[in-house]
Scaffold this motif. Structure first.
Motif, PDB file in Angstrom:
ATOM      1  N   UNK A  73     -51.602  19.102  32.583  1.00 49.44           N
ATOM      2  CA  UNK A  73     -52.311  18.305  33.497  1.00 49.44           C
ATOM      3  C   UNK A  73     -51.096  17.731  34.282  1.00 49.44           C
ATOM      4  N   UNK A  74     -50.243  17.153  33.663  1.00 43.40           N
ATOM      5  CA  UNK A  74     -48.959  16.393  34.340  1.00 43.40           C
ATOM      6  C   UNK A  74     -48.393  17.163  35.390  1.00 43.40           C
ATOM      7  N   UNK A  75     -48.075  18.589  34.793  1.00 44.45           N
ATOM      8  CA  UNK A  75     -47.426  19.475  35.936  1.00 44.45           C
ATOM      9  C   UNK A  75     -48.411  19.838  37.015  1.00 44.45           C
ATOM     10  N   UNK A  76     -49.564  19.913  36.815  1.00 45.53           N
ATOM     11  CA  UNK A  76     -50.682  20.391  37.976  1.00 45.53           C
ATOM     12  C   UNK A  76     -50.960  19.264  38.930  1.00 45.53           C
ATOM     13  N   UNK A  77     -50.629  17.990  38.425  1.00 40.27           N
ATOM     14  CA  UNK A  77     -50.823  16.822  39.318  1.00 40.27           C
ATOM     15  C   UNK A  77     -49.584  16.912  40.280  1.00 40.27           C
ATOM     16  N   UNK A 125     -56.513  27.573  34.086  1.00 43.89           N
ATOM     17  CA  UNK A 125     -56.907  27.674  35.555  1.00 43.89           C
ATOM     18  C   UNK A 125     -57.791  26.358  36.039  1.00 43.89           C
ATOM     19  N   UNK A 126     -58.567  25.851  34.939  1.00 40.24           N
ATOM     20  CA  UNK A 126     -59.302  24.426  35.245  1.00 40.24           C
ATOM     21  C   UNK A 126     -58.330  23.386  35.434  1.00 40.24           C
ATOM     22  N   UNK A 127     -57.299  23.472  34.849  1.00 43.65           N
ATOM     23  CA  UNK A 127     -56.290  22.376  34.431  1.00 43.65           C
ATOM     24  C   UNK A 127     -55.496  22.118  35.847  1.00 43.65           C
ATOM     25  N   UNK A 128     -55.198  23.377  36.469  1.00 44.85           N
ATOM     26  CA  UNK A 128     -54.719  23.487  37.690  1.00 44.85           C
ATOM     27  C   UNK A 128     -55.404  23.137  38.924  1.00 44.85           C
ATOM     28  N   UNK A 129     -56.837  23.561  38.802  1.00 50.41           N
ATOM     29  CA  UNK A 129     -57.789  23.025  39.702  1.00 50.41           C
ATOM     30  C   UNK A 129     -58.304  21.626  40.105  1.00 50.41           C
ATOM     31  N   UNK A 130     -58.141  20.899  38.723  1.00 53.86           N
ATOM     32  CA  UNK A 130     -58.709  19.567  38.428  1.00 53.86           C
ATOM     33  C   UNK A 130     -57.987  18.465  39.202  1.00 53.86           C
ATOM     34  N   UNK A 131     -56.778  18.391  39.543  1.00 51.89           N
ATOM     35  CA  UNK A 131     -56.316  17.378  40.591  1.00 51.89           C
ATOM     36  C   UNK A 131     -56.657  17.620  41.956  1.00 51.89           C
ATOM     37  N   UNK A 132     -56.548  19.198  42.366  1.00 54.43           N
ATOM     38  CA  UNK A 132     -56.982  19.647  43.690  1.00 54.43           C
ATOM     39  C   UNK A 132     -58.391  19.030  43.770  1.00 54.43           C
TER      40      UNK A 132
END
Length: 629
Positions: A73-77, A125-132
């Motif tokens: 999550x930290x990276x995806x943000x 996939x959901x982790x990357x999409x969550x912040x978006x």
């Protein structure tokens, strides 16, 4: 774009800035659950896997799906803040197609290891999409649209979860061809999501110079520190995470609750999921209507109260149901005792929707745009942790011999304690709730010109002073917190004085009477404006005793001498004659409900006056004109 260009939140579905994004996230959420539920059913009922017993399959699949939220999550943000969000969306949807092609091979060959790997990848996939998902909306919707947009997304997510579960269960149950149909369905849903993503409009990076920190531990801590920089935002993150804790207890225990307590078959368990999802959806959609198209965090305490009341009542409704043979949905619904169970479940989920949507909107509105996605990523990490703790706590209670209704009762009571704690830590929620109740239940409140109250930046509101609740009425009309300068004597009034202290109102006394309080009031007022916040003063200097507008004093000039900011004239209409105004020989609060319930009250805000044009006489003229408008 004007906030009034569309009549309600559903009209957003006809606009490119929202519709492609909505359908992209809808298809993604649906595909997640189609895949997971079909896989869970397959390993539970159709395959014999020695190292993955049916009783543990659901737990393993759930844990694998949540794990990427903790790791990435930290990276995806960071990636979302650094890059165009539309580009990130399209990358994620390309990734989804690849994962679903791999999953299709796993379903067709009945390869459990491949499918478990795909569970982890879909979690990624959901982790990357969550912040978006939540950082996208504030860049395309204004403050008046944000609650409705979040309500639509929340509703769409739960409907997609429901449809995905239903489709996954139906397809995998087809004799001989079920796995192949699930494989085709997953791939088609991924491709459809990629097609809708192509129409999402460009969404520029908010921090393109950001240097990515690939260490998830240090970046997670940094994200939490960023969120903690705004204490209202940080505690709202905790509030949302608690909602996921609360919801996870119910969702995880529906199968056992349906079988052991309600004595229903597996279709009754599905009915509970349907009712829960519909309740969340309705509550989410109600937010825009109840908030009158503002970010109304006064709904959050209302939601918390409803969550506790109906989860506690669910315990009483279900604790004494007589044991019978497994019932179908028809047999279950034929008994009136079960209607109360369904009503409790529908209402507690409806109130959960009222609770969560304004919190999400507040976080989007109050977070710094440059690191909004990273704050939302921090929220995803907290959500995952709270859900894990929820599973452990509920499992421990059941292991100690507690029944499922008793777990629901404990969750409802804990929700009341946690909510009270949060609202005392962040009194803005409680104050807005009181303002919401006052202007929806006691008065029929009509606001005009509220778009003249600036959505950001420092400004002073000047308003006529009619009653002891003027500040509460003003709170209800403003999308932002307001700090009030108020006569020091009002703080001695029971209840109201406590409320105004909670609101951090600034006491002021006449200079001759108390020079220190007088000086401190103007010093504090300047700090409020220096921080870019809203300040309100009542320049008449006291509550009117005859309903007429009194001369304005020169305090506003003293404020503007040091900090020249725009001044917004505001008029409160029809409050004179109410219980809180000085009608009875100059005394207020003598005859309750003198004008009955829902008496008409209005607020009109005029165009801001540049500081160079301000004078007490001119402002009085402007407010007087608004009173007659």
């Amino acid at each position: 774009m004007s906030a009034n260009e569309h009549p309600n939140q559903f009209a957003l579905l006809g606009q490119r800035r929202f519709a492609p994004f909505f359908w992209t996230q809808f298809l993604g959420a649906g595909n997640d659950n189609l895949f997971k539920f079909a896989f869970t059913v397959m390993v539970t009922y159709q395959l014999q896997v020695a190292w993955l017993p049916p009783a543990q399959a659901g737990l393993v699949i759930g844990a694998l799906f949540i794990l990427p939220f903790l790791l990435f999550s930290a990276t995806s943000g960071q990636l979302t803040d650094k890059h165009d969000k539309t580009a990130v969306i399209r990358f994620v949807k390309n990734l989804e197609i690849g994962i679903m092609l791999l999953a299709a091979i796993g379903f067709i060959t009945h390869n459990v290891i491949v499918l478990l790997a795909c569970v982890f990848l879909m979690g990624l996939h959901s982790t990357l999409f969550g912040p978006v998902k939540f950082a996208y909306l504030p860049q395309h919707l204004n403050e008046r649209e944000l609650t409705g947009g979040n309500g639509m997304v929340e509703m769409g997510t739960f409907v997609a979860i429901l449809l995905g579960n239903v489709a996954g269960g139906l397809l995998i149950a087809l004799p001989e061809v079920g796995a192949q149909y699930v494989a085709i369905g997953c791939v088609l849903a991924a491709v459809a999501g990629r097609v809708t993503a192509q129409f999402v409009p460009p969404t520029p990076a908010t921090d393109p110079t950001l240097k990515i920190n690939w260490n998830p531990v240090s970046e997670t801590l940094r994200n939490l520190k960023l969120a903690h920089g705004n204490i209202v935002v940080f505690r709202s993150l905790l509030g949302i995470s608690w909602m996921w804790f609360f919801g996870a207890v119910f969702l995880a225990n529906f199968p056992v609750f349906a079988k052991s307590v309600l004595h229903g078959d597996e279709h009754v368990a599905s009915l509970l999921l349907v009712v829960f999802s519909i309740g969340i959806g309705i509550g989410s959609l109600l937010c825009e209507v109840l908030s009158k198209r503002h970010v109304e965090i006064g709904l959050v305490p209302a939601g918390a109260i409803g969550m506790s009341v109906f989860s506690i009542d669910l315990y009483f409704a279900s604790r004494s149901l007589p044991p019978v043979a497994a019932q179908t949905v028809g047999q279950f619904m034929a008994q009136a005792a079960h209607w109360r169970v369904i009503a409790d479940l529908a209402l507690l989920s409806l109130f959960a929707g009222l609770y969560s949507v304004p919190m999400y909107a507040l976080i989007q509105l109050r977070s710094e745009p440059s690191h909004r996605a990273r704050i939302i990523a921090a929220n995803n990490i907290l959500n995952a942790l709270f859900m894990i703790v929820s599973s452990v706590a509920a499992g421990a209670m059941l292991g100690m011999g507690f029944t499922v209704p008793e777990v629901f009762l404990a969750t409802g009571l804990a929700n009341a304690v946690v909510a009270a704690y949060i609202f005392l830590l962040v009194p803005e929620y409680l104050l807005r709730f009181i303002a919401f109740i006052a202007t929806r239940c006691i008065y029929r409140f009509r606001v005009r010109g509220d778009d003249n109250i600036p959505a950001e930046g420092a400004a002073v509101l000047v308003c006529n002073h009619v009653s002891f609740v003027d500040a509460i009425v003003l709170m209800a009309a403003s999308p932002r917190p307001i700090r009030f300068i108020m006569d020091h004597r009002i703080f001695k009034i029971p209840v109201l004085g406590w409320l105004f202290k909670l609101a951090k109102a600034i006491p002021v006394a006449p200079q001759k009477e108390d020079p220190a309080t007088y000086a401190m009031a103007f010093e504090t007022a300047d700090k409020v404006l220096a921080e870019g916040d809203l300040l309100c003063i009542f320049p008449e200097g006291g509550i009117t005793r005859d309903g007429e507008l009194q001369p304005f004093k020169a305090g506003i000039m003293k404020i503007l001498e040091k900090r020249p900011v725009p001044v917004v004239p505001v008029a409160l209409q029809n409050l004179w004659g109410s219980y809180f105004s000085r009608v009875e020989n100059g005394t207020a609060m003598v005859r309750p409900f003198r004008r009955g319930f829902w008496s008409r009250v209005g607020l009109v805000a005029g165009e801001a006056v540049p500081p160079a044009r301000v004078s007490p006489e001119y402002l009085r003229t402007r407010v007087d004109a608004l009173l007659k408008a």
